[in-house]
Design a protein around this motif. Structure first.
Motif, mmCIF file in Angstrom:
data_model
loop_
_atom_site.group_PDB
_atom_site.id
_atom_site.type_symbol
_atom_site.label_atom_id
_atom_site.label_comp_id
_atom_site.label_asym_id
_atom_site.label_seq_id
_atom_site.Cartn_x
_atom_site.Cartn_y
_atom_site.Cartn_z
ATOM 1 N N MET A 146 -7.712 -8.602 -8.092
ATOM 2 C CA MET A 146 -6.433 -7.539 -7.752
ATOM 3 C C MET A 146 -4.801 -8.380 -7.229
ATOM 4 N N PRO A 147 -4.150 -8.748 -6.877
ATOM 5 C CA PRO A 147 -3.498 -9.627 -6.100
ATOM 6 C C PRO A 147 -3.024 -8.658 -4.924
ATOM 7 N N ILE A 148 -3.185 -9.854 -4.069
ATOM 8 C CA ILE A 148 -3.215 -9.001 -2.224
ATOM 9 C C ILE A 148 -1.812 -8.218 -2.152
ATOM 10 N N TRP A 149 -0.837 -8.246 -3.047
ATOM 11 C CA TRP A 149 0.216 -7.523 -2.950
ATOM 12 C C TRP A 149 0.021 -6.109 -3.187
ATOM 13 N N LYS A 150 -0.969 -5.862 -4.621
ATOM 14 C CA LYS A 150 -0.866 -4.918 -5.163
ATOM 15 C C LYS A 150 -1.812 -4.368 -4.122
ATOM 16 N N ARG A 151 -2.891 -4.657 -3.819
ATOM 17 C CA ARG A 151 -3.935 -3.856 -3.391
ATOM 18 C C ARG A 151 -3.079 -3.314 -1.340
ATOM 19 N N ASN A 152 -2.405 -3.872 -1.325
ATOM 20 C CA ASN A 152 -1.916 -3.981 -0.287
ATOM 21 C C ASN A 152 -0.673 -2.657 -0.175
ATOM 22 N N LEU A 153 -0.077 -2.249 -1.251
ATOM 23 C CA LEU A 153 0.844 -1.839 -1.711
ATOM 24 C C LEU A 153 0.272 -0.597 -1.956
ATOM 25 N N ILE A 154 -0.863 0.052 -2.243
ATOM 26 C CA ILE A 154 -1.515 0.900 -2.287
ATOM 27 C C ILE A 154 -2.218 2.275 -0.940
ATOM 28 N N VAL A 155 -2.731 0.497 -0.119
ATOM 29 C CA VAL A 155 -2.726 1.338 1.479
ATOM 30 C C VAL A 155 -1.422 1.786 1.870
ATOM 31 N N CYS A 156 -0.377 1.038 1.985
ATOM 32 C CA CYS A 156 1.158 0.820 2.631
ATOM 33 C C CYS A 156 1.402 2.248 1.533
ATOM 34 N N TRP A 157 1.541 2.095 0.603
ATOM 35 C CA TRP A 157 2.159 3.657 -0.164
ATOM 36 C C TRP A 157 0.855 4.938 0.290
ATOM 37 N N PHE A 158 -0.362 5.266 0.651
ATOM 38 C CA PHE A 158 -0.955 6.363 1.333
ATOM 39 C C PHE A 158 -0.587 7.017 2.856
ATOM 40 N N GLY A 159 -0.534 4.931 3.624
ATOM 41 C CA GLY A 159 0.053 5.178 5.226
ATOM 42 C C GLY A 159 1.049 5.828 5.251
ATOM 43 N N MET A 160 2.083 5.185 4.684
ATOM 44 C CA MET A 160 3.577 5.918 4.503
ATOM 45 C C MET A 160 3.593 7.331 3.727
ATOM 46 N N PHE A 161 3.088 7.849 3.126
ATOM 47 C CA PHE A 161 2.879 9.199 2.640
ATOM 48 C C PHE A 161 2.517 10.242 3.793
ATOM 49 N N VAL A 162 1.617 9.844 4.257
ATOM 50 C CA VAL A 162 0.875 10.629 5.345
ATOM 51 C C VAL A 162 2.217 10.775 5.817
ATOM 52 N N THR A 163 2.761 9.212 6.772
ATOM 53 C CA THR A 163 3.745 9.132 7.909
ATOM 54 C C THR A 163 4.675 10.781 7.516
ATOM 55 N N GLY A 164 5.705 10.296 6.214
ATOM 56 C CA GLY A 164 6.582 11.177 6.348
ATOM 57 C C GLY A 164 5.482 12.845 5.945
ATOM 58 N N VAL A 165 5.091 12.663 5.973
ATOM 59 C CA VAL A 165 4.266 14.520 6.146
ATOM 60 C C VAL A 165 3.875 14.539 7.618
ATOM 61 N N GLY A 166 3.731 13.845 8.492
ATOM 62 C CA GLY A 166 3.393 13.452 9.792
ATOM 63 C C GLY A 166 5.200 14.364 9.963
ATOM 64 N N MET A 167 5.718 13.746 9.574
ATOM 65 C CA MET A 167 7.333 13.438 9.927
ATOM 66 C C MET A 167 8.275 14.928 9.664
ATOM 67 N N SER A 168 7.880 15.045 8.292
ATOM 68 C CA SER A 168 8.292 16.405 8.735
ATOM 69 C C SER A 168 7.722 18.339 8.194
ATOM 70 N N GLN A 169 6.330 17.922 8.036
ATOM 71 C CA GLN A 169 5.246 18.939 8.251
ATOM 72 C C GLN A 169 6.005 19.975 9.229
ATOM 73 N N ILE A 170 6.383 19.728 10.210
ATOM 74 C CA ILE A 170 6.172 20.619 10.979
ATOM 75 C C ILE A 170 7.576 22.057 11.559
ATOM 76 N N ALA A 171 8.479 21.764 10.295
ATOM 77 C CA ALA A 171 9.439 21.702 10.243
ATOM 78 C C ALA A 171 9.374 23.682 10.082
ATOM 79 N N PRO A 172 8.351 24.267 8.832
ATOM 80 C CA PRO A 172 8.023 25.758 9.149
ATOM 81 C C PRO A 172 7.354 26.159 10.161
#
Length: 400
Positions: free
Chosen positions: A1-27
């Protein structure tokens, strides 16, 4: 697997969790603030609004700073700093003894942010031209989906685990993102010989200044559009339904529909941008999103609104990837992180601005007019993009 694809998978998970962490507190905020000893309804509303908004305002200020640090020290160190820092801060929110400590921790969360900026810069610089649209399109789904699904996830965690556990679980997920980043993200970073320090020097290095400003504004307008309905959605759905027992659930699903559509469409529109040009996809997406907002003001039941919000997510999915693709193409390598930092700042300001706009328009004119005003913003932005981006690049494509 190319390095950029592996990094993309890891970054996707991290950015998703970060987005949740920024906004989940609203309700969760109003309930948690009441739990911390504030019982006056007006004070709860004031503290909730300030605690939610302060993170995004501070993040907008610090994103370019962390972008500059990514250009200087590398992207992976910034990923590790942001993910570990957010894990600790969010976890500590569960132990906040009073509302002032909670607000202080939210402020600190805004300061240490920067995961998304570093991820976008890393993937943009590692990915070749033929796959840039797909990679950046896929990555863009993470932050938007995390931010839009965050309130629903937060509400679900409160219902099933408890208020404090929301922070503990989110903090634990951020720590998992830190570990996956540490072990699986690979970067060969070469520091530029000449470091650009001053803002004037950065501005002087940007070859397409007008185009870059247009990208910032477009990203700001997109996030305003996505979040303008957040403060009024529950009230609007209450006006559309007689079944008041499930209003919160219906509102959460309706708001999250755009995020789900974004996950589905963004990688595909990113690929399309690689084939036909990002400027074409951007213009079409802006026009389509602007048009889809109009019927949302005239729906008769929540299900019609839910379908339209899903369609909006399909069209909005073409905007974040195209903004990032064009910025990647027109930005010199020495300042890529800094420019992406400013892009993220525009997004954070858009989240805050959208919430303020929606609340004010609804207060003065009514909930339905929020959709009309947001539509007008998107269509005006489309006109600007047509003359400043589409016509320009149609005649003279960017050479990379």
């Amino acid at each position: 697997m190319p390095i950029w694809k592996r990094n993309l998978i890891v970054c996707w998970f991290g950015m998703f969790v970060t987005g949740v962490g920024m906004s989940q507190i609203a309700p969760v905020l109003p309930l948690f603030i009441k739990h911390l000893g504030v019982h006056d309804a007006s004070e709860i509303a004031q503290f909730s609004g300030f605690a939610f908004g302060v993170t995004f305002i501070i993040s907008a200020i610090f994103s370019p700073i962390w972008g500059a640090a990514a250009d200087k020290f590398g992207r992976k160190p910034m990923l590790l700093r942001a993910s570990l820092g957010m894990a600790i801060v969010i976890f500590c929110m569960g132990f906040a003894p009073n509302v002032y400590v909670l607000i202080g921790l939210r402020l600190l969360q805004g300061i240490i942010t920067g995961y998304g900026t570093a991820c976008t810069t890393l993937i943009a610089t590692q990915t070749d031209r033929d796959h840039a649209g797909y990679a950046l399109g896929t990555l863009s789904t993470a932050n938007i989906a995390g931010s839009l699904l965050g309130p629903m996830i937060g509400g679900f965690l409160v219902e099933n685990f408890g208020m404090q556990d929301v922070f503990f679980i989110t903090g634990a997920l951020m720590f998992v993102a830190f570990l996956t980043t540490a072990f699986f993200v690979k970067e060969t970073f070469t520091r530029e010989h000449k470091q650009v320090k001053k803002a004037k020097e950065v501005w002087a290095l940007i070859p397409e200044k007008s185009l870059t400003i247009t990208m910032f504004v477009t990203f700001f307008v997109l996030t305003v559009a996505l979040y303008s309905v957040e403060p009024i959605l529950t009230v609007y759905i209450t006006q559309l339904t007689y079944n008041l027992s499930h209003v919160a659930l219906i509102a959460g699903i309706t708001f999250s529909a755009s995020g789900l559509a974004n996950i589905f469409a963004a990688p595909r529109l990113g690929k399309l941008s690689d084939r036909i040009g990002a400027h074409k996809v951007m213009l079409f997406s802006l026009i389509a999103a602007g048009v889809i907002f109009i019927p949302q003001a005239f729906v008769r039941n929540p299900w019609e609104l839910m379908i339209l919000r899903f369609l909006l997510g399909l069209t909005a999915a073409g905007l974040t990837p195209t903004v990032n693709i064009l910025i990647k193409k027109i930005t010199p390598a020495a300042i890529t992180g800094r420019v992406f930092g400013f892009t993220m700042s525009a997004g954070y300001l858009g989240v805050f601005g959208g919430a303020v706009l929606g609340g004010q328009v609804a207060a003065w004119f009514g909930s339905r007019y929020v959709f009309i005003v947001t539509s007008a913003l998107l269509l005006m932005n489309a006109v600007w993009v047509y003359f400043n981006v589409y016509k320009k690049l149609h005649l003279k494509p960017i050479q990379t």
